[in-house]
Write a protein that holds these residues in place. Structure first.
Motif, mmCIF file in Angstrom:
data_model
loop_
_atom_site.group_PDB
_atom_site.id
_atom_site.type_symbol
_atom_site.label_atom_id
_atom_site.label_comp_id
_atom_site.label_asym_id
_atom_site.label_seq_id
_atom_site.Cartn_x
_atom_site.Cartn_y
_atom_site.Cartn_z
ATOM 1 N N SER A 246 0.828 -1.203 0.000
ATOM 2 C CA SER A 246 0.000 0.000 0.000
ATOM 3 C C SER A 246 0.868 1.260 0.000
ATOM 4 O O SER A 246 1.958 1.288 0.582
ATOM 5 C CB SER A 246 -0.916 -0.001 1.223
ATOM 6 O OG SER A 246 -1.654 1.196 1.296
ATOM 7 N N GLU A 247 0.365 2.298 -0.621
ATOM 8 C CA GLU A 247 1.135 3.538 -0.753
ATOM 9 C C GLU A 247 1.291 4.265 0.579
ATOM 10 O O GLU A 247 2.317 4.914 0.822
ATOM 11 C CB GLU A 247 0.430 4.456 -1.764
ATOM 12 C CG GLU A 247 1.183 5.726 -2.089
ATOM 13 C CD GLU A 247 0.454 6.555 -3.131
ATOM 14 O OE1 GLU A 247 0.712 7.774 -3.194
ATOM 15 O OE2 GLU A 247 -0.377 5.985 -3.867
ATOM 16 N N VAL A 248 0.294 4.149 1.470
ATOM 17 C CA VAL A 248 0.302 4.911 2.728
ATOM 18 C C VAL A 248 1.468 4.533 3.642
ATOM 19 O O VAL A 248 2.207 5.414 4.115
ATOM 20 C CB VAL A 248 -1.042 4.749 3.467
ATOM 21 C CG1 VAL A 248 -0.993 5.440 4.826
ATOM 22 C CG2 VAL A 248 -2.181 5.307 2.632
ATOM 23 N N PRO A 249 1.689 3.235 3.963
ATOM 24 C CA PRO A 249 2.830 2.913 4.843
ATOM 25 C C PRO A 249 4.176 3.290 4.247
ATOM 26 O O PRO A 249 5.097 3.669 4.981
ATOM 27 C CB PRO A 249 2.713 1.397 5.035
ATOM 28 C CG PRO A 249 1.863 0.908 3.926
ATOM 29 C CD PRO A 249 0.929 2.020 3.613
ATOM 30 N N ILE A 250 4.285 3.205 2.912
ATOM 31 C CA ILE A 250 5.549 3.606 2.282
ATOM 32 C C ILE A 250 5.762 5.103 2.455
ATOM 33 O O ILE A 250 6.857 5.561 2.796
ATOM 34 C CB ILE A 250 5.551 3.238 0.780
ATOM 35 C CG1 ILE A 250 5.403 1.727 0.592
ATOM 36 C CG2 ILE A 250 6.842 3.710 0.118
ATOM 37 C CD1 ILE A 250 5.284 1.300 -0.856
ATOM 38 N N ARG A 251 4.703 5.882 2.244
ATOM 39 C CA ARG A 251 4.802 7.336 2.389
ATOM 40 C C ARG A 251 5.196 7.720 3.821
ATOM 41 O O ARG A 251 6.068 8.566 4.038
ATOM 42 C CB ARG A 251 3.468 7.993 2.020
ATOM 43 C CG ARG A 251 3.488 9.525 2.083
ATOM 44 C CD ARG A 251 2.108 10.088 1.786
ATOM 45 N NE ARG A 251 1.672 9.729 0.447
ATOM 46 C CZ ARG A 251 2.006 10.418 -0.644
ATOM 47 N NH1 ARG A 251 2.769 11.491 -0.537
ATOM 48 N NH2 ARG A 251 1.567 10.039 -1.827
ATOM 49 N N ASN A 252 4.541 7.078 4.809
ATOM 50 C CA ASN A 252 4.848 7.383 6.212
ATOM 51 C C ASN A 252 6.284 7.000 6.564
ATOM 52 O O ASN A 252 6.978 7.725 7.285
ATOM 53 C CB ASN A 252 3.878 6.646 7.133
ATOM 54 C CG ASN A 252 2.452 7.151 6.995
ATOM 55 O OD1 ASN A 252 2.226 8.290 6.579
ATOM 56 N ND2 ASN A 252 1.487 6.314 7.343
ATOM 57 N N ALA A 253 6.727 5.848 6.057
ATOM 58 C CA ALA A 253 8.096 5.404 6.332
ATOM 59 C C ALA A 253 9.111 6.339 5.687
ATOM 60 O O ALA A 253 10.139 6.673 6.287
ATOM 61 C CB ALA A 253 8.291 3.979 5.826
ATOM 62 N N ILE A 263 17.304 14.237 5.325
ATOM 63 C CA ILE A 263 17.441 14.196 3.867
ATOM 64 C C ILE A 263 16.280 14.981 3.276
ATOM 65 O O ILE A 263 15.141 14.868 3.740
ATOM 66 C CB ILE A 263 17.420 12.742 3.345
ATOM 67 C CG1 ILE A 263 18.562 11.935 3.974
ATOM 68 C CG2 ILE A 263 17.532 12.705 1.823
ATOM 69 C CD1 ILE A 263 18.520 10.459 3.647
ATOM 70 N N GLU A 264 16.533 15.749 2.250
ATOM 71 C CA GLU A 264 15.494 16.571 1.641
ATOM 72 C C GLU A 264 15.101 16.003 0.281
ATOM 73 O O GLU A 264 15.911 15.926 -0.643
ATOM 74 C CB GLU A 264 15.977 18.014 1.477
ATOM 75 C CG GLU A 264 16.195 18.729 2.809
ATOM 76 C CD GLU A 264 16.572 20.184 2.611
ATOM 77 O OE1 GLU A 264 16.617 20.620 1.440
ATOM 78 O OE2 GLU A 264 16.824 20.864 3.614
ATOM 79 N N ILE A 265 13.831 15.570 0.203
ATOM 80 C CA ILE A 265 13.245 15.110 -1.061
ATOM 81 C C ILE A 265 11.803 15.591 -1.083
ATOM 82 O O ILE A 265 11.092 15.493 -0.084
ATOM 83 C CB ILE A 265 13.272 13.567 -1.182
ATOM 84 C CG1 ILE A 265 14.701 13.051 -1.292
ATOM 85 C CG2 ILE A 265 12.490 13.105 -2.404
ATOM 86 C CD1 ILE A 265 14.789 11.548 -1.403
ATOM 87 N N TYR A 266 11.358 16.065 -2.203
ATOM 88 C CA TYR A 266 9.952 16.445 -2.335
ATOM 89 C C TYR A 266 9.158 15.210 -2.741
ATOM 90 O O TYR A 266 9.405 14.606 -3.789
ATOM 91 C CB TYR A 266 9.778 17.539 -3.390
ATOM 92 C CG TYR A 266 8.327 17.911 -3.620
ATOM 93 C CD1 TYR A 266 7.628 18.662 -2.684
ATOM 94 C CD2 TYR A 266 7.665 17.471 -4.768
ATOM 95 C CE1 TYR A 266 6.302 18.986 -2.882
ATOM 96 C CE2 TYR A 266 6.341 17.793 -4.978
ATOM 97 C CZ TYR A 266 5.663 18.548 -4.028
ATOM 98 O OH TYR A 266 4.349 18.854 -4.227
ATOM 99 N N ILE A 267 8.224 14.806 -1.870
ATOM 100 C CA ILE A 267 7.431 13.598 -2.133
ATOM 101 C C ILE A 267 6.192 13.979 -2.932
ATOM 102 O O ILE A 267 5.418 14.805 -2.499
ATOM 103 C CB ILE A 267 7.024 12.914 -0.811
ATOM 104 C CG1 ILE A 267 8.268 12.577 0.001
ATOM 105 C CG2 ILE A 267 6.221 11.659 -1.091
ATOM 106 C CD1 ILE A 267 7.970 12.005 1.360
#
Length: 267
Positions: A246-253, A263-267
């Protein structure tokens, strides 16, 4: 009988006898018959306990001994769990779970205290933590530990505690999906290895599944490299479809890793 009555009131002699025929106490020195009111108490015959009383008393004694033994055993094993947990630098959740499992198995067999404590920590670590330790790391705590015996105790703990350890996912299985979709790159591979080491060192996202953790690492590594090379960004939706997570746990992690490792990344 002498301890049950007072001294002779006439001559103060302690040499008193009891007559079974007359039921009287007689002073052997002066022959005086001691009256009932002059006696403290009278127990010529000791009451013998019945078989039921003896059996009940024996059972109570056995139960008390077992409780004391069990309490001592619990305390000793808990002390070993604390000691070995600190020596291995295991997270507190592993130590807590090991103590919970201890109550499940303590009455279901005869255990070596040290092996039991170590096996409980191993099972807890394999069941909970992302930073999983090998059997060799546990065995090295004491040169007297035997690997075969330790494996046997682990097997018994798993069976009696009704715990099933999940298959250990190899990070290469996840990374290979990214290699096939986005191409292999030495820089990405090196960066993923560095990220895994940093995540373990900082204790980040311990509660996430290994699959989510490795997906997060690969996503961040590819995003950093692609951004630096001026290529298009990889989306979380596309990544979630590739690894079937699922996309949600990946986003939270990802957010947690970026925050903890600055680390700076624009999600």
């Amino acid at each position: 009988m002498r301890g049950n009555i007072i001294d002779c009131p006439i001559c103060r002699s302690k040499d008193i006898i009891y007559s079974r025929h007359t039921g009287e106490y007689i002073c052997k020195a002066c022959g005086y018959i001691i009256l009932d009111k002059e006696r403290r108490y009278y127990k010529p015959y000791k009451k013998e306990p019945s078989k039921d009383d003896v059996e009940i008393k024996s059972k109570k004694k056995i139960v008390k001994q077992y409780r004391n033994y069990r309490e001592n055993l619990l305390e000793e094993v808990k002390d070993y769990i604390e000691k070995y947990g600190e020596a291995l630098s295991l997270p507190s959740v592993d130590i807590r779970v090991a103590k919970i499992l201890l109550h499940r198995v303590i009455n279901k067999g005869r255990w070596n205290r040290k092996y039991l404590a170590l096996a409980l920590l191993y099972v807890s670590n394999r069941y909970n933590s992302f930073d999983k330790r090998s059997i060799k790391e546990f065995i090295l705590l004491d040169p007297k530990f035997n690997t075969k015996k330790f494996r046997r105790v682990i097997k018994n703990v798993l069976k009696l505690a009704n715990v099933t350890l999940k298959y250990r996912l190899d990070e290469r299985e996840i990374f290979s999906l990214f290699y096939g979709e986005f191409g292999y790159d030495d820089g990405v591979d090196y960066l993923m290895e560095k990220l895994i080491n940093e995540i373990k060192r900082h204790g980040v996202i311990r509660r996430k599944s290994p699959k989510t953790v490795y997906t997060t690492v690969a996503y961040i590594a590819y995003r950093l490299l692609k951004r630096n090379n001026g290529k298009e960004n990889i989306t979380l939706r596309r990544v979630s479809e590739i690894v079937d997570v699922s996309e949600v746990p990946i986003r939270n992690a990802v957010k947690e890793v970026l925050r903890e490792l600055t680390i700076e990344i624009y999600i």
